[in-house]
Design an enzyme around this catalytic site. Structure first.
Site, short mmCIF file in Angstrom:
data_model
loop_
_atom_site.label_atom_id
_atom_site.label_comp_id
_atom_site.label_asym_id
_atom_site.label_seq_id
_atom_site.Cartn_x
_atom_site.Cartn_y
_atom_site.Cartn_z
N GLY A 210 0.78 -1.23 0.00
CA GLY A 210 0.00 0.00 0.00
C GLY A 210 0.81 1.27 0.00
O GLY A 210 0.33 2.31 -0.44
N ASP A 211 2.04 1.22 0.51
CA ASP A 211 2.90 2.42 0.54
C ASP A 211 4.33 2.00 0.27
O ASP A 211 5.27 2.48 0.90
CB ASP A 211 2.78 3.11 1.90
CG ASP A 211 3.46 4.48 1.93
OD1 ASP A 211 3.57 5.10 0.86
OD2 ASP A 211 3.88 4.92 3.01
N PHE A 212 4.50 1.12 -0.71
CA PHE A 212 5.80 0.50 -0.93
C PHE A 212 6.73 1.42 -1.70
O PHE A 212 6.40 1.91 -2.78
CB PHE A 212 5.65 -0.82 -1.70
CG PHE A 212 6.92 -1.62 -1.74
CD1 PHE A 212 7.28 -2.40 -0.67
CD2 PHE A 212 7.76 -1.56 -2.84
CE1 PHE A 212 8.47 -3.13 -0.68
CE2 PHE A 212 8.94 -2.28 -2.87
CZ PHE A 212 9.29 -3.06 -1.79
N ARG A 213 7.88 1.66 -1.12
CA ARG A 213 8.95 2.43 -1.78
C ARG A 213 10.26 2.02 -1.15
O ARG A 213 10.29 1.28 -0.16
CB ARG A 213 8.70 3.93 -1.63
CG ARG A 213 8.50 4.42 -0.21
CD ARG A 213 8.12 5.89 -0.20
NE ARG A 213 8.08 6.47 1.13
CZ ARG A 213 7.04 6.45 1.93
NH1 ARG A 213 5.92 5.88 1.52
NH2 ARG A 213 7.08 7.01 3.12
N LYS A 216 11.00 2.06 2.56
CA LYS A 216 10.25 1.12 3.41
C LYS A 216 10.85 -0.28 3.38
O LYS A 216 10.25 -1.21 3.91
CB LYS A 216 8.78 1.07 2.96
CG LYS A 216 7.98 2.35 3.21
CD LYS A 216 7.82 2.61 4.70
CE LYS A 216 6.94 3.82 4.98
NZ LYS A 216 5.53 3.53 4.99
#
Length: 314
Positions: A210-213, A216
């Site tokens: 959902g907020d993968f970068r 992370k």
């Protein structure tokens, strides 16, 4: 907020919530969030005692959505105690970490249903794949996110991609604000249309970070790289991968032929993870526009302009 947590006579360190967290919650009205912040020293102390933890330090600058304290367990093993700000995101994060059970993500060791606190496997917070050269960073990040894409558990609490992006529409995130953003109108209109097309026939439903970068994905001991900080939802892999395409876009902007480089990145990531190129391009454009216009509303004009420019390259 400078008192030390009490933990049954055990050694403690002075407790100071990070300034970033305090600033983020400074305007919170009276209610659950304000009460949570005021009770934070007592809550931390109670958890240290109940779980037999020895605190080492509070992670700074930390995030805006919770507090993380580095601790040692009774057997001396390192861990991270995370206390999320009350809200709808705490339970999905717990559920996702529990479902992955250390596969591609930091392992959940314990959870407290009353406070939402999580005791998580400690990773090297100062070492992320973002510290690697770009090509190597993308390779390692792609290998990590691949492991997270598993079928969701029955009766899961996760929102869908349609619901997550629909909330953004209801909040007006796809509406250009300010005279400087007038040229973003066609891009915003294109993004809205692409979202509708992509949601009309989704190819799969898997659990997404959902907020993968790159930031992370942190260094671990039992495996080189593990993901942290999910904002989990369910949907297609291309939605998750789009954020990785956007990562370090300033590097592409500073190099020669940024538009061609952006398209090559889409193609390379799509092919390496067996994701449809057109769908990845679509979700990348959508997320670039939505995030760019959101940055505009928060006053981060340089980042907003860069993301909108990136969307135009696609």
């Amino acid at each position: 907020m400078a008192s030390a947590p009490q933990s049954g006579g055990r050694d403690t360190t002075p407790f100071h919530p990070p300034k970033r967290l305090l600033d983020a919650l400074s305007d919170a009205p009276e209610g659950p969030v304000r009460s949570w912040l005021e009770a934070l020293p007592e809550t931390v102390g109670r958890l240290l005692d109940a779980w037999e933890l020895t605190p080492e330090r509070v992670v700074t600058p930390g995030g805006r959505h919770g507090l993380v304290v580095l601790v040692r367990q009774a057997d001396g093993a390192p861990a991270a105690l995370k206390l999320p700000v009350p809200g709808p995101d705490a339970e999905p994060e717990r559920a996702a970490l529990a479902h992955w059970d250390g596969w591609g993500a930091a392992r959940l060791l314990r959870a407290d249903p009353d406070t939402g606190a999580l005791l998580i496997e400690r990773l090297s917070s100062g070492v992320s794949v973002r510290s690697l050269p770009e090509a190597k960073a993308l390779l390692e990040a792609a290998g990590t996110v691949r492991r997270l894409w598993v079928p969701p558990p029955d009766g899961h609490p996760f929102a869908t991609v349609a619901e997550r992006t629909g909330a953004g529409h209801e909040a007006g995130l796809l509406l250009p604000h300010g005279t400087w953003a007038a040229d973003a109108g066609p891009l915003a209109e294109e993004a809205v249309g692409i979202r509708a097309e992509l949601l009309a026939d989704p190819p799969e439903t898997v659990l997404l970070h959902g907020d993968f970068r790159q930031g992370k994905v942190l260094a671990g001991e039992r495996t080189p790289w593990l993901a942290v900080g999910p904002a989990p939802l369910v949907g297609e892999r291309a939605y998750d991968l789009a954020q990785l395409v956007l990562d370090r876009c300033e590097d592409l902007a500073a190099g020669p032929g940024p538009a061609a480089a952006a398209r090559r990145r889409v193609a390379k990531l799509a092919d390496s993870l067996e994701v449809d190129r057109d769908r990845l391009r679509g979700w990348t454009l959508y997320r670039a526009v939505a995030t760019g216009l959101h940055r505009a509303t928060t006053g981060n004009r340089p980042r907003a302009e860069l993301l909108l420019e990136f969307a135009g390259w696609l």
